[in-house]
Design a protein around this motif. Structure first.
Motif, PDB file in Angstrom:
ATOM      1  N   ILE A   4       8.266 -12.246   6.177  1.00  0.00           N
ATOM      2  CA  ILE A   4       9.080 -11.033   6.204  1.00  0.00           C
ATOM      3  C   ILE A   4       8.363  -9.893   5.483  1.00  0.00           C
ATOM      4  CG2 ILE A   4      11.284 -12.282   6.327  1.00  0.00           C
ATOM      5  CD1 ILE A   4      11.622 -11.605   3.305  1.00  0.00           C
ATOM      6  N   VAL A   5       8.637  -8.664   5.933  1.00  0.00           N
ATOM      7  CA  VAL A   5       8.160  -7.497   5.196  1.00  0.00           C
ATOM      8  C   VAL A   5       8.890  -7.502   3.867  1.00  0.00           C
ATOM      9  CG1 VAL A   5       8.104  -4.980   5.106  1.00  0.00           C
ATOM     10  CG2 VAL A   5       7.630  -6.150   7.254  1.00  0.00           C
ATOM     11  N   ASP A   6       8.158  -7.305   2.788  1.00  0.00           N
ATOM     12  CA  ASP A   6       8.712  -7.353   1.437  1.00  0.00           C
ATOM     13  C   ASP A   6       8.623  -5.970   0.816  1.00  0.00           C
ATOM     14  OD1 ASP A   6       8.969  -7.862  -1.455  1.00  0.00           O
ATOM     15  OD2 ASP A   6       8.745  -9.980  -0.912  1.00  0.00           O
ATOM     16  N   ASP A   7       9.719  -5.501   0.234  1.00  0.00           N
ATOM     17  CA  ASP A   7       9.714  -4.166  -0.387  1.00  0.00           C
ATOM     18  C   ASP A   7       9.199  -4.189  -1.826  1.00  0.00           C
ATOM     19  OD1 ASP A   7      11.797  -5.210  -1.886  1.00  0.00           O
ATOM     20  OD2 ASP A   7      13.316  -3.840  -1.095  1.00  0.00           O
ATOM     21  N   LEU A   8       8.744  -5.353  -2.285  1.00  0.00           N
ATOM     22  CA  LEU A   8       8.133  -5.503  -3.617  1.00  0.00           C
ATOM     23  C   LEU A   8       9.101  -5.166  -4.754  1.00  0.00           C
ATOM     24  CD1 LEU A   8       4.769  -3.884  -2.569  1.00  0.00           C
ATOM     25  CD2 LEU A   8       5.059  -6.281  -3.186  1.00  0.00           C
ATOM     26  N   SER A   9      10.388  -5.395  -4.533  1.00  0.00           N
ATOM     27  CA  SER A   9      11.358  -5.059  -5.582  1.00  0.00           C
ATOM     28  C   SER A   9      11.951  -6.282  -6.268  1.00  0.00           C
ATOM     29  CB  SER A   9      12.495  -4.210  -4.999  1.00  0.00           C
ATOM     30  OG  SER A   9      13.232  -4.957  -4.052  1.00  0.00           O
ATOM     31  N   GLY A  10      11.773  -7.462  -5.700  1.00  0.00           N
ATOM     32  CA  GLY A  10      12.401  -8.652  -6.259  1.00  0.00           C
ATOM     33  C   GLY A  10      11.632  -9.267  -7.418  1.00  0.00           C
ATOM     34  N   ILE A  13       8.691 -11.824  -6.319  1.00  0.00           N
ATOM     35  CA  ILE A  13       7.378 -11.307  -5.937  1.00  0.00           C
ATOM     36  C   ILE A  13       6.652 -10.716  -7.141  1.00  0.00           C
ATOM     37  CG2 ILE A  13       8.117  -9.012  -5.146  1.00  0.00           C
ATOM     38  CD1 ILE A  13       5.288 -11.276  -3.724  1.00  0.00           C
ATOM     39  N   ALA A  14       7.394 -10.146  -8.077  1.00  0.00           N
ATOM     40  CA  ALA A  14       6.760  -9.626  -9.296  1.00  0.00           C
ATOM     41  C   ALA A  14       6.067 -10.762 -10.050  1.00  0.00           C
ATOM     42  CB  ALA A  14       7.788  -8.929 -10.173  1.00  0.00           C
ATOM     43  N   ALA A  15       6.741 -11.883 -10.193  1.00  0.00           N
ATOM     44  CA  ALA A  15       6.157 -13.034 -10.898  1.00  0.00           C
ATOM     45  C   ALA A  15       4.986 -13.620 -10.100  1.00  0.00           C
ATOM     46  CB  ALA A  15       7.225 -14.098 -11.137  1.00  0.00           C
ATOM     47  N   PHE A  16       5.138 -13.707  -8.789  1.00  0.00           N
ATOM     48  CA  PHE A  16       4.092 -14.262  -7.929  1.00  0.00           C
ATOM     49  C   PHE A  16       2.814 -13.421  -8.023  1.00  0.00           C
ATOM     50  CE2 PHE A  16       2.134 -15.325  -3.795  1.00  0.00           C
ATOM     51  CZ  PHE A  16       2.286 -16.706  -3.782  1.00  0.00           C
ATOM     52  N   LYS A  33     -12.731  -6.557 -10.201  1.00  0.00           N
ATOM     53  CA  LYS A  33     -11.375  -6.977  -9.828  1.00  0.00           C
ATOM     54  C   LYS A  33     -10.761  -5.922  -8.928  1.00  0.00           C
ATOM     55  CE  LYS A  33      -7.608  -6.303 -12.169  1.00  0.00           C
ATOM     56  NZ  LYS A  33      -6.792  -5.684 -11.159  1.00  0.00           N
ATOM     57  N   HIS A  34     -10.461  -6.327  -7.694  1.00  0.00           N
ATOM     58  CA  HIS A  34      -9.907  -5.396  -6.719  1.00  0.00           C
ATOM     59  C   HIS A  34      -8.476  -5.750  -6.325  1.00  0.00           C
ATOM     60  CE1 HIS A  34     -13.839  -3.612  -6.387  1.00  0.00           C
ATOM     61  NE2 HIS A  34     -14.349  -4.799  -6.174  1.00  0.00           N
ATOM     62  N   ALA A  35      -7.889  -6.765  -6.971  1.00  0.00           N
ATOM     63  CA  ALA A  35      -6.505  -7.138  -6.682  1.00  0.00           C
ATOM     64  C   ALA A  35      -5.580  -6.019  -7.135  1.00  0.00           C
ATOM     65  CB  ALA A  35      -6.152  -8.445  -7.398  1.00  0.00           C
ATOM     66  N   LEU A  36      -4.607  -5.717  -6.299  1.00  0.00           N
ATOM     67  CA  LEU A  36      -3.658  -4.651  -6.607  1.00  0.00           C
ATOM     68  C   LEU A  36      -2.405  -5.208  -7.270  1.00  0.00           C
ATOM     69  CD1 LEU A  36      -3.881  -2.657  -3.248  1.00  0.00           C
ATOM     70  CD2 LEU A  36      -4.973  -2.096  -5.426  1.00  0.00           C
ATOM     71  N   ASP A  37      -1.899  -4.472  -8.257  1.00  0.00           N
ATOM     72  CA  ASP A  37      -0.623  -4.842  -8.868  1.00  0.00           C
ATOM     73  C   ASP A  37       0.507  -4.262  -8.020  1.00  0.00           C
ATOM     74  OD1 ASP A  37      -0.576  -2.125  -9.454  1.00  0.00           O
ATOM     75  OD2 ASP A  37      -0.878  -2.395 -11.595  1.00  0.00           O
ATOM     76  N   LEU A  38       1.753  -4.450  -8.486  1.00  0.00           N
ATOM     77  CA  LEU A  38       2.908  -3.960  -7.724  1.00  0.00           C
ATOM     78  C   LEU A  38       2.801  -2.482  -7.385  1.00  0.00           C
ATOM     79  CD1 LEU A  38       5.962  -5.726  -9.399  1.00  0.00           C
ATOM     80  CD2 LEU A  38       5.261  -5.899  -7.012  1.00  0.00           C
ATOM     81  N   THR A  50       5.770 -11.404   2.619  1.00  0.00           N
ATOM     82  CA  THR A  50       5.843 -12.690   1.927  1.00  0.00           C
ATOM     83  C   THR A  50       6.228 -13.752   2.946  1.00  0.00           C
ATOM     84  OG1 THR A  50       8.088 -12.087   1.222  1.00  0.00           O
ATOM     85  CG2 THR A  50       6.347 -11.930  -0.423  1.00  0.00           C
ATOM     86  N   LEU A  51       5.723 -14.944   2.723  1.00  0.00           N
ATOM     87  CA  LEU A  51       6.089 -16.103   3.522  1.00  0.00           C
ATOM     88  C   LEU A  51       6.961 -16.977   2.630  1.00  0.00           C
ATOM     89  CD1 LEU A  51       3.867 -18.133   5.889  1.00  0.00           C
ATOM     90  CD2 LEU A  51       5.380 -19.290   4.305  1.00  0.00           C
ATOM     91  N   TRP A  52       8.155 -17.255   3.100  1.00  0.00           N
ATOM     92  CA  TRP A  52       9.134 -18.017   2.322  1.00  0.00           C
ATOM     93  C   TRP A  52       9.281 -19.419   2.885  1.00  0.00           C
ATOM     94  CZ3 TRP A  52      11.868 -16.112  -1.923  1.00  0.00           C
ATOM     95  CH2 TRP A  52      11.613 -14.772  -2.219  1.00  0.00           C
TER      96      TRP A  52
END
Length: 156
Positions: A4-10, A13-16, A33-38, A50-52
Motif C-alpha cells: 500500500i502507499v504509505d503516508d509515513l505518518s504511523g 513505519i517511523a520505527a521501521f 549514507k544515502h538512506a532517507l529519514d522520514l 509498505t508491504l504488510w
C-alpha cells in the motif's frame, strides 16, 4: 500480503525506518549514507509503499522521480524477521511495474559496496539491473555501487 502507499505518518513505519537508518549508520561512513529519514521521504517527487503481512510491516520501498523518464529506487528494506522469503523481490517487482506505468525509460539505484549489501546487489542483478556510474546528484564513492535498468515500453 498487501503493498500500500504509505503516508509515513504511523508509528510502525517511523520505527521501521529508524531501524533502517541505524543499520545504515552501522555499516556506512557518514559521507556515504544515502538512506532517507522520514522527512527526507516526505517530498512530492517520492512515493513510498509498505508491504504488510499479519498486521506488521514486512518491507518498504520508495520511488523517486528524477525526471519524466527516469526514476530512482529508494529505501528498499525487508524486516529482519522475514528476510529470504521473497519480500524484497515482490517490492522490486512492484517498483519496476510502477515505473513502467509512469512511462519511465530507466530505473536506477544506489546501494552499498560493503558485504552487508551483497544480497541486495544479487537481487538487483537478478532483476536485470546493470552496474553504472553515478547518476542524478551522486558522486563516485568507493562505498557506493550504482545500478540501472532500461525499462521496456510495455513493462507496466
Amino acid at each position: 500480503m498487501e503493498i500500500i502507499v504509505d503516508d509515513l505518518s504511523g508509528p510502525e513505519i517511523a520505527a521501521f525506518l529508524e531501524e533502517h537508518i541505524r543499520d545504515m549508520r552501522a555499516v556506512s561512513p557518514p559521507e556515504s549514507k544515502h538512506a532517507l529519514d522520514l522527512e527526507g521521504l516526505r517530498t512530492a517527487e517520492i512515493t513510498f509503499w509498505t508491504l504488510w503481512h499479519d498486521e506488521m510491516i514486512a518491507g518498504c520501498c520508495a520511488l523517486k522521480q528524477l525526471d519524466d523518464r527516469h526514476g530512482e529506487i529508494k529505501s528498499m528494506r525487508t524486516s529482519g524477521a522475514l528476510r529470504r522469503q521473497g519480500i524484497a523481490a515482490r517490492l522490486l517487482d512492484h517498483l519496476i511495474r510502477e515505473a513502467g506505468m509512469r512511462g519511465y525509460g530507466r530505473l536506477s539505484l544506489e546501494t552499498g559496496a560493503m558485504d552487508f549489501f551483497e544480497p541486495a546487489r544479487r537481487l538487483y542483478r537478478k532483476f536485470g539491473f546493470e552496474p553504472c556510474g553515478p547518476f542524478a546528484t551522486y558522486k563516485e564513492d568507493p562505498n557506493s555501487v550504482f545500478f540501472t535498468k532500461v525499462l521496456p515500453r510495455d513493462c507496466g
